[in-house]
Design a protein around this motif. Sequence first.
Motif, PDB file in Angstrom:
ATOM      1  N   LYS A  26       2.923  -5.764   2.178  1.00  0.00           N
ATOM      2  CA  LYS A  26       3.818  -6.910   2.278  1.00  0.00           C
ATOM      3  C   LYS A  26       4.757  -6.910   1.086  1.00  0.00           C
ATOM      4  O   LYS A  26       4.343  -6.726  -0.043  1.00  0.00           O
ATOM      5  CB  LYS A  26       3.029  -8.218   2.305  1.00  0.00           C
ATOM      6  CG  LYS A  26       2.195  -8.368   3.559  1.00  0.00           C
ATOM      7  CD  LYS A  26       1.508  -9.701   3.591  1.00  0.00           C
ATOM      8  CE  LYS A  26       0.661  -9.836   4.834  1.00  0.00           C
ATOM      9  NZ  LYS A  26      -0.012 -11.126   4.894  1.00  0.00           N
ATOM     10  N   THR A  27       6.021  -7.132   1.371  1.00  0.00           N
ATOM     11  CA  THR A  27       7.007  -7.198   0.306  1.00  0.00           C
ATOM     12  C   THR A  27       7.639  -8.575   0.303  1.00  0.00           C
ATOM     13  O   THR A  27       7.764  -9.220   1.343  1.00  0.00           O
ATOM     14  CB  THR A  27       8.102  -6.132   0.487  1.00  0.00           C
ATOM     15  OG1 THR A  27       8.731  -6.332   1.752  1.00  0.00           O
ATOM     16  CG2 THR A  27       7.528  -4.736   0.432  1.00  0.00           C
ATOM     17  N   ALA A  28       8.033  -9.019  -0.845  1.00  0.00           N
ATOM     18  CA  ALA A  28       8.679 -10.321  -0.971  1.00  0.00           C
ATOM     19  C   ALA A  28      10.116 -10.214  -0.495  1.00  0.00           C
ATOM     20  O   ALA A  28      10.810  -9.241  -0.769  1.00  0.00           O
ATOM     21  CB  ALA A  28       8.640 -10.792  -2.427  1.00  0.00           C
ATOM     22  N   THR A  29      10.551 -11.234   0.245  1.00  0.00           N
ATOM     23  CA  THR A  29      11.938 -11.236   0.694  1.00  0.00           C
ATOM     24  C   THR A  29      12.801 -11.824  -0.408  1.00  0.00           C
ATOM     25  O   THR A  29      12.445 -12.808  -1.042  1.00  0.00           O
ATOM     26  CB  THR A  29      12.105 -12.081   1.969  1.00  0.00           C
ATOM     27  OG1 THR A  29      11.625 -13.403   1.723  1.00  0.00           O
ATOM     28  CG2 THR A  29      11.337 -11.473   3.119  1.00  0.00           C
TER      29      THR A  29
END
Length: 98
Positions: A26-29
């Motif tokens: 998961k990557t931060a937007t």
Amino acid sequence: MAEKKATKAATTTKKAAAEKKETVKKTATKKAAIVVNAENAGFKAGDVYNALAAANTALSVAEIAKAAKISNEEVILGAGWLLKEGKIKDAEGKIVLA
């Protein structure tokens, strides 16, 4: 007998490898930065004014953002400009043309 043990050990490691689940990364937007200057504020004021004029009724910040296809922060930036000029006013928590 030694061969059977080796075969069982090999099959258990294959099963363990097959049972591993893939992990999802998961990557931060990242949110787009709003440039605050007189030119940008003026353009956003125009977007807000046009959305209010087209609707011809009082709209909330979210409704203006949806109609003008801009973010809520940009609506607030444009509304501040229009409030200062006296072009809009508050009507029961919504924004309406003055």
